[in-house]
Design a protein around this motif. Structure first.
Motif, PDB file in Angstrom:
ATOM      1  N   LEU A 137     -36.031 -39.555  63.691  1.00  0.00           N
ATOM      2  CA  LEU A 137     -36.208 -40.867  63.060  1.00  0.00           C
ATOM      3  C   LEU A 137     -37.153 -41.747  63.872  1.00  0.00           C
ATOM      4  N   ILE A 138     -37.002 -41.708  65.173  1.00  0.00           N
ATOM      5  CA  ILE A 138     -37.908 -42.495  66.025  1.00  0.00           C
ATOM      6  C   ILE A 138     -39.346 -42.047  65.779  1.00  0.00           C
ATOM      7  N   LEU A 139     -39.580 -40.736  65.786  1.00  0.00           N
ATOM      8  CA  LEU A 139     -40.938 -40.220  65.622  1.00  0.00           C
ATOM      9  C   LEU A 139     -41.476 -40.455  64.212  1.00  0.00           C
ATOM     10  N   GLU A 140     -40.604 -40.490  63.234  1.00  0.00           N
ATOM     11  CA  GLU A 140     -41.020 -40.758  61.862  1.00  0.00           C
ATOM     12  C   GLU A 140     -41.452 -42.219  61.701  1.00  0.00           C
ATOM     13  N   ILE A 141     -40.670 -43.111  62.240  1.00  0.00           N
ATOM     14  CA  ILE A 141     -40.949 -44.537  62.090  1.00  0.00           C
ATOM     15  C   ILE A 141     -42.022 -45.015  63.069  1.00  0.00           C
ATOM     16  N   ALA A 142     -42.056 -44.412  64.254  1.00  0.00           N
ATOM     17  CA  ALA A 142     -43.032 -44.807  65.275  1.00  0.00           C
ATOM     18  C   ALA A 142     -43.758 -43.557  65.771  1.00  0.00           C
ATOM     19  N   PRO A 143     -44.714 -43.027  64.982  1.00  0.00           N
ATOM     20  CA  PRO A 143     -45.406 -41.792  65.357  1.00  0.00           C
ATOM     21  C   PRO A 143     -46.060 -41.844  66.741  1.00  0.00           C
ATOM     22  N   GLY A 144     -46.452 -43.020  67.179  1.00  0.00           N
ATOM     23  CA  GLY A 144     -47.066 -43.164  68.501  1.00  0.00           C
ATOM     24  C   GLY A 144     -46.131 -42.797  69.633  1.00  0.00           C
ATOM     25  N   ALA A 145     -44.827 -42.805  69.352  1.00  0.00           N
ATOM     26  CA  ALA A 145     -43.848 -42.447  70.380  1.00  0.00           C
ATOM     27  C   ALA A 145     -43.982 -40.988  70.792  1.00  0.00           C
ATOM     28  N   LYS A 146     -44.599 -40.179  69.946  1.00  0.00           N
ATOM     29  CA  LYS A 146     -44.790 -38.759  70.257  1.00  0.00           C
ATOM     30  C   LYS A 146     -45.506 -38.594  71.598  1.00  0.00           C
ATOM     31  N   ASN A 147     -46.430 -39.490  71.890  1.00  0.00           N
ATOM     32  CA  ASN A 147     -47.202 -39.407  73.128  1.00  0.00           C
ATOM     33  C   ASN A 147     -46.373 -39.716  74.372  1.00  0.00           C
ATOM     34  N   MET A 148     -45.172 -40.230  74.189  1.00  0.00           N
ATOM     35  CA  MET A 148     -44.303 -40.529  75.330  1.00  0.00           C
ATOM     36  C   MET A 148     -43.555 -39.287  75.816  1.00  0.00           C
ATOM     37  N   PHE A 149     -43.630 -38.208  75.052  1.00  0.00           N
ATOM     38  CA  PHE A 149     -42.934 -36.976  75.405  1.00  0.00           C
ATOM     39  C   PHE A 149     -43.964 -35.923  75.803  1.00  0.00           C
ATOM     40  N   SER A 150     -43.954 -35.524  77.063  1.00  0.00           N
ATOM     41  CA  SER A 150     -44.950 -34.572  77.561  1.00  0.00           C
ATOM     42  C   SER A 150     -44.955 -33.281  76.739  1.00  0.00           C
ATOM     43  N   PHE A 151     -43.809 -32.844  76.284  1.00  0.00           N
ATOM     44  CA  PHE A 151     -43.718 -31.586  75.550  1.00  0.00           C
ATOM     45  C   PHE A 151     -44.098 -31.722  74.083  1.00  0.00           C
ATOM     46  N   LEU A 152     -44.403 -32.942  73.621  1.00  0.00           N
ATOM     47  CA  LEU A 152     -44.846 -33.141  72.240  1.00  0.00           C
ATOM     48  C   LEU A 152     -46.312 -33.540  72.149  1.00  0.00           C
ATOM     49  N   ARG A 153     -46.846 -34.114  73.225  1.00  0.00           N
ATOM     50  CA  ARG A 153     -48.214 -34.652  73.209  1.00  0.00           C
ATOM     51  C   ARG A 153     -49.243 -33.672  72.664  1.00  0.00           C
ATOM     52  N   GLU A 154     -49.256 -32.486  73.185  1.00  0.00           N
ATOM     53  CA  GLU A 154     -50.282 -31.503  72.816  1.00  0.00           C
ATOM     54  C   GLU A 154     -49.838 -30.580  71.680  1.00  0.00           C
ATOM     55  N   SER A 155     -48.643 -30.772  71.195  1.00  0.00           N
ATOM     56  CA  SER A 155     -48.082 -29.871  70.194  1.00  0.00           C
ATOM     57  C   SER A 155     -48.416 -30.325  68.776  1.00  0.00           C
ATOM     58  N   GLU A 156     -48.812 -29.367  67.971  1.00  0.00           N
ATOM     59  CA  GLU A 156     -49.043 -29.633  66.545  1.00  0.00           C
ATOM     60  C   GLU A 156     -47.814 -29.236  65.728  1.00  0.00           C
ATOM     61  N   GLU A 157     -46.830 -28.672  66.406  1.00  0.00           N
ATOM     62  CA  GLU A 157     -45.606 -28.222  65.761  1.00  0.00           C
ATOM     63  C   GLU A 157     -44.828 -29.423  65.216  1.00  0.00           C
ATOM     64  N   ILE A 158     -44.141 -29.224  64.109  1.00  0.00           N
ATOM     65  CA  ILE A 158     -43.284 -30.273  63.566  1.00  0.00           C
ATOM     66  C   ILE A 158     -42.219 -30.576  64.615  1.00  0.00           C
ATOM     67  N   PRO A 159     -42.083 -31.836  65.030  1.00  0.00           N
ATOM     68  CA  PRO A 159     -41.146 -32.149  66.124  1.00  0.00           C
ATOM     69  C   PRO A 159     -39.741 -31.579  65.932  1.00  0.00           C
ATOM     70  N   GLN A 160     -39.241 -31.568  64.709  1.00  0.00           N
ATOM     71  CA  GLN A 160     -37.888 -31.064  64.462  1.00  0.00           C
ATOM     72  C   GLN A 160     -37.760 -29.576  64.795  1.00  0.00           C
ATOM     73  N   ASN A 161     -38.888 -28.860  64.817  1.00  0.00           N
ATOM     74  CA  ASN A 161     -38.874 -27.427  65.132  1.00  0.00           C
ATOM     75  C   ASN A 161     -39.154 -27.150  66.604  1.00  0.00           C
ATOM     76  N   ASN A 162     -39.400 -28.177  67.383  1.00  0.00           N
ATOM     77  CA  ASN A 162     -39.753 -28.009  68.784  1.00  0.00           C
ATOM     78  C   ASN A 162     -38.495 -27.779  69.621  1.00  0.00           C
ATOM     79  N   PRO A 163     -38.357 -26.604  70.228  1.00  0.00           N
ATOM     80  CA  PRO A 163     -37.148 -26.314  71.003  1.00  0.00           C
ATOM     81  C   PRO A 163     -36.974 -27.231  72.212  1.00  0.00           C
TER      82      PRO A 163
END
Length: 120
Positions: free
Chosen positions: A32-58
């Motif tokens: 929900l955080i990432l859906e409402i505030a997509p910029g928050a993705k950059n705050m997570f080192s393991f999501l920054r470079e990932s094109e994977e759907i966040p919900q599928n990211n282990p």
């Protein structure tokens, strides 16, 4: 500053719901955080470079569960002992990671708001 009886009841009720399925609710919380505030993705080192759907990211799943378990343990300690005891090294590490990621006080306010959204 302590909780009123009503506030304590609301916290207990919320945790009662969340504890039923921590993996599901914790991932929903961060999704929900990432859906409402997509910029928050950059705050997570393991999501920054990932094109994977966040919900599928282990790594997000593991992080979400870890955060919720720590929060739950802290809530239990606060209730039982009147304080939360966390090792200094853990607090310093968490502080360093959050500062490097650009987390500010208002970001935490958003997190608490979302906890109430996911259980309704």
């Amino acid at each position: 500053m302590g909780f009123t009886e009503k506030q304590e009841g609301l916290v207990k009720e919320s945790w009662g719901v969340l504890k039923q399925d921590i993996p599901h609710f914790s991932l929903r919380f961060f999704s929900l955080i990432l859906e409402i505030a997509p910029g928050a993705k950059n705050m997570f080192s393991f999501l920054r470079e990932s094109e994977e759907i966040p919900q599928n990211n282990p790594k997000l799943k593991a992080h979400a569960v870890k955060v919720f378990k720590m929060t739950c343990e802290s809530a239990i300690q606060l209730r039982e002992k009147g304080e939360v005891v966390v090792a200094d090294t853990t607090l310093k590490y968490l502080g360093t990671v959050h500062v490097k990621s650009g987390v500010k006080d208002p970001h935490f306010e958003v997190r608490f708001y979302f906890i109430f959204l996911i259980i309704n």
